[in-house]
Design a protein around this motif. Structure first.
Motif, PDB file in Angstrom:
ATOM      1  N   ASP A   1       0.822  -1.209   0.000  1.00 24.11           N
ATOM      2  CA  ASP A   1       0.000   0.000   0.000  1.00 24.11           C
ATOM      3  C   ASP A   1       0.857   1.262   0.000  1.00 24.11           C
ATOM      4  O   ASP A   1       0.444   2.295  -0.510  1.00 24.11           O
ATOM      5  N   ARG A   2       2.028   1.169   0.563  1.00 23.72           N
ATOM      6  CA  ARG A   2       2.937   2.312   0.616  1.00 23.72           C
ATOM      7  C   ARG A   2       3.700   2.478  -0.703  1.00 23.72           C
ATOM      8  O   ARG A   2       3.932   3.594  -1.149  1.00 23.72           O
ATOM      9  N   LEU A   3       4.099   1.364  -1.300  1.00 22.33           N
ATOM     10  CA  LEU A   3       4.890   1.401  -2.539  1.00 22.33           C
ATOM     11  C   LEU A   3       4.188   0.577  -3.618  1.00 22.33           C
ATOM     12  O   LEU A   3       4.664  -0.478  -4.040  1.00 22.33           O
ATOM     13  N   MET A   4       3.046   1.096  -4.052  1.00 19.67           N
ATOM     14  CA  MET A   4       2.228   0.385  -5.039  1.00 19.67           C
ATOM     15  C   MET A   4       2.965   0.155  -6.350  1.00 19.67           C
ATOM     16  O   MET A   4       2.773  -0.875  -6.993  1.00 19.67           O
ATOM     17  N   ASP A   5       3.805   1.097  -6.748  1.00 21.60           N
ATOM     18  CA  ASP A   5       4.519   0.942  -8.017  1.00 21.60           C
ATOM     19  C   ASP A   5       5.513  -0.217  -7.957  1.00 21.60           C
ATOM     20  O   ASP A   5       5.640  -0.981  -8.916  1.00 21.60           O
ATOM     21  N   VAL A   6       6.191  -0.379  -6.834  1.00 26.04           N
ATOM     22  CA  VAL A   6       7.129  -1.497  -6.687  1.00 26.04           C
ATOM     23  C   VAL A   6       6.351  -2.810  -6.674  1.00 26.04           C
ATOM     24  O   VAL A   6       6.719  -3.773  -7.355  1.00 26.04           O
ATOM     25  N   ALA A   7       5.257  -2.839  -5.924  1.00 24.19           N
ATOM     26  CA  ALA A   7       4.415  -4.040  -5.886  1.00 24.19           C
ATOM     27  C   ALA A   7       3.886  -4.364  -7.279  1.00 24.19           C
ATOM     28  O   ALA A   7       3.853  -5.530  -7.686  1.00 24.19           O
ATOM     29  N   GLY A   8       3.501  -3.340  -8.024  1.00 21.09           N
ATOM     30  CA  GLY A   8       3.005  -3.544  -9.384  1.00 21.09           C
ATOM     31  C   GLY A   8       4.074  -4.074 -10.318  1.00 21.09           C
ATOM     32  O   GLY A   8       3.810  -4.946 -11.153  1.00 21.09           O
ATOM     33  N   THR A   9       5.278  -3.569 -10.178  1.00 24.12           N
ATOM     34  CA  THR A   9       6.389  -4.038 -11.012  1.00 24.12           C
ATOM     35  C   THR A   9       6.584  -5.541 -10.860  1.00 24.12           C
ATOM     36  O   THR A   9       6.854  -6.241 -11.831  1.00 24.12           O
ATOM     37  N   TYR A  10       6.427  -6.031  -9.636  1.00 22.13           N
ATOM     38  CA  TYR A  10       6.637  -7.457  -9.359  1.00 22.13           C
ATOM     39  C   TYR A  10       5.330  -8.245  -9.286  1.00 22.13           C
ATOM     40  O   TYR A  10       5.337  -9.398  -8.870  1.00 22.13           O
ATOM     41  N   ARG A  11       4.237  -7.624  -9.698  1.00 21.28           N
ATOM     42  CA  ARG A  11       2.934  -8.288  -9.713  1.00 21.28           C
ATOM     43  C   ARG A  11       2.633  -8.966  -8.370  1.00 21.28           C
ATOM     44  O   ARG A  11       2.194 -10.114  -8.319  1.00 21.28           O
ATOM     45  N   ALA A  12       2.885  -8.230  -7.297  1.00 15.88           N
ATOM     46  CA  ALA A  12       2.622  -8.747  -5.948  1.00 15.88           C
ATOM     47  C   ALA A  12       1.158  -8.501  -5.625  1.00 15.88           C
ATOM     48  O   ALA A  12       0.790  -7.479  -5.058  1.00 15.88           O
ATOM     49  N   ILE A  13       0.325  -9.440  -6.010  1.00 16.66           N
ATOM     50  CA  ILE A  13      -1.120  -9.303  -5.844  1.00 16.66           C
ATOM     51  C   ILE A  13      -1.595 -10.128  -4.653  1.00 16.66           C
ATOM     52  O   ILE A  13      -2.282  -9.637  -3.780  1.00 16.66           O
ATOM     53  N   THR A  14      -1.223 -11.392  -4.622  1.00 19.74           N
ATOM     54  CA  THR A  14      -1.551 -12.266  -3.501  1.00 19.74           C
ATOM     55  C   THR A  14      -0.440 -12.144  -2.470  1.00 19.74           C
ATOM     56  O   THR A  14       0.742 -12.232  -2.810  1.00 19.74           O
ATOM     57  N   LEU A  15      -0.830 -11.940  -1.213  1.00 24.36           N
ATOM     58  CA  LEU A  15       0.149 -11.714  -0.150  1.00 24.36           C
ATOM     59  C   LEU A  15       0.090 -12.814   0.899  1.00 24.36           C
ATOM     60  O   LEU A  15      -0.963 -13.401   1.093  1.00 24.36           O
ATOM     61  N   PRO A  16       1.215 -13.048   1.574  1.00 24.38           N
ATOM     62  CA  PRO A  16       2.514 -12.465   1.298  1.00 24.38           C
ATOM     63  C   PRO A  16       3.103 -13.025   0.006  1.00 24.38           C
ATOM     64  O   PRO A  16       2.799 -14.146  -0.389  1.00 24.38           O
ATOM     65  N   ALA A  17       3.940 -12.223  -0.604  1.00 22.68           N
ATOM     66  CA  ALA A  17       4.663 -12.657  -1.801  1.00 22.68           C
ATOM     67  C   ALA A  17       6.143 -12.401  -1.560  1.00 22.68           C
ATOM     68  O   ALA A  17       6.518 -11.315  -1.115  1.00 22.68           O
ATOM     69  N   PHE A  18       6.947 -13.391  -1.825  1.00 26.76           N
ATOM     70  CA  PHE A  18       8.395 -13.287  -1.664  1.00 26.76           C
ATOM     71  C   PHE A  18       9.017 -13.426  -3.042  1.00 26.76           C
ATOM     72  O   PHE A  18       8.877 -14.467  -3.689  1.00 26.76           O
ATOM     73  N   VAL A  19       9.670 -12.370  -3.485  1.00 23.16           N
ATOM     74  CA  VAL A  19      10.272 -12.361  -4.815  1.00 23.16           C
ATOM     75  C   VAL A  19      11.785 -12.420  -4.645  1.00 23.16           C
ATOM     76  O   VAL A  19      12.363 -11.664  -3.859  1.00 23.16           O
ATOM     77  N   PHE A  20      12.407 -13.320  -5.389  1.00 17.26           N
ATOM     78  CA  PHE A  20      13.849 -13.519  -5.335  1.00 17.26           C
ATOM     79  C   PHE A  20      14.481 -12.829  -6.539  1.00 17.26           C
ATOM     80  O   PHE A  20      14.082 -13.084  -7.682  1.00 17.26           O
ATOM     81  N   VAL A  21      15.460 -11.972  -6.269  1.00 22.22           N
ATOM     82  CA  VAL A  21      16.091 -11.175  -7.318  1.00 22.22           C
ATOM     83  C   VAL A  21      17.604 -11.333  -7.221  1.00 22.22           C
ATOM     84  O   VAL A  21      18.167 -11.307  -6.123  1.00 22.22           O
ATOM     85  N   LYS A  22      18.225 -11.502  -8.377  1.00 19.01           N
ATOM     86  CA  LYS A  22      19.688 -11.473  -8.482  1.00 19.01           C
ATOM     87  C   LYS A  22      20.043 -10.621  -9.684  1.00 19.01           C
ATOM     88  O   LYS A  22      19.429 -10.748 -10.742  1.00 19.01           O
ATOM     89  N   ARG A  23      21.022  -9.759  -9.493  1.00 17.72           N
ATOM     90  CA  ARG A  23      21.494  -8.870 -10.565  1.00 17.72           C
ATOM     91  C   ARG A  23      20.349  -8.089 -11.218  1.00 17.72           C
ATOM     92  O   ARG A  23      20.325  -7.878 -12.420  1.00 17.72           O
ATOM     93  N   GLY A  24      19.369  -7.713 -10.398  1.00 19.56           N
ATOM     94  CA  GLY A  24      18.269  -6.891 -10.880  1.00 19.56           C
ATOM     95  C   GLY A  24      17.150  -7.639 -11.580  1.00 19.56           C
ATOM     96  O   GLY A  24      16.181  -7.034 -12.014  1.00 19.56           O
ATOM     97  N   GLU A  25      17.266  -8.959 -11.670  1.00 19.02           N
ATOM     98  CA  GLU A  25      16.258  -9.757 -12.374  1.00 19.02           C
ATOM     99  C   GLU A  25      15.566 -10.726 -11.421  1.00 19.02           C
ATOM    100  O   GLU A  25      16.223 -11.380 -10.605  1.00 19.02           O
ATOM    101  N   GLU A  26      14.249 -10.840 -11.570  1.00 19.30           N
ATOM    102  CA  GLU A  26      13.512 -11.825 -10.782  1.00 19.30           C
ATOM    103  C   GLU A  26      13.912 -13.222 -11.234  1.00 19.30           C
ATOM    104  O   GLU A  26      13.911 -13.522 -12.426  1.00 19.30           O
TER     105      GLU A  26
END
Length: 129
Positions: free
Chosen positions: A83-108
């Motif tokens: 809710d605070r950073l909707m754009d970041v959540a949108g970038t990673y399609r974090a719709i269902t929570l909790p969601a844990f996204v793993f990133v290396k070198r800027g890529e999911e």
């Protein structure tokens, strides 16, 4: 742990310290950009914990995430309120929570959706090196 904490702490004023690891509370777009940019050139695993204050399963996972972060200090754990950073959540399609996204070198590279601590640990083990 020392170098990880100081480099991230210098960039981020709000940090939750655990015994051997940490969870960075991302509170602004600027803070997110600083962390993300600093991780793009690194092969270090970034685990983004997308959460919300109204999310019961997220709250239930919070102590487990801190515990897991303390065991995997070679990874960086960042908590993002959708809710605070909707754009970041949108970038990673974090719709269902909790969601844990793993990133290396800027890529999911992977994700875990839902309150699944065992799966979270399994994925961290898989991607931490």
């Amino acid at each position: 742990m020392g170098s990880n904490v100081s480099s991230v702490h210098d960039v981020h004023s709000s940090m939750e310290i655990t015994s051997n690891g940490f969870v960075v509370e991302i509170e602004s777009r600027r803070q997110w950009k600083s962390l993300f940019d600093s991780m793009k050139g690194s092969n270090k695993l970034l685990v983004i914990d997308f959460t919300a204050v109204w999310c019961g399963p997220c709250k239930a996972m919070e102590p487990r995430v801190r515990e897991i972060a303390s065991k995997y200090s070679e990874a960086v754990f960042a908590r993002v309120d959708v809710d605070r950073l909707m754009d970041v959540a949108g970038t990673y399609r974090a719709i269902t929570l909790p969601a844990f996204v793993f990133v290396k070198r800027g890529e999911e590279i992977d994700r875990v959706v839902g309150a699944k601590p065992d799966e979270l640990v399994k994925k961290i083990e898989q991607h931490r090196v």
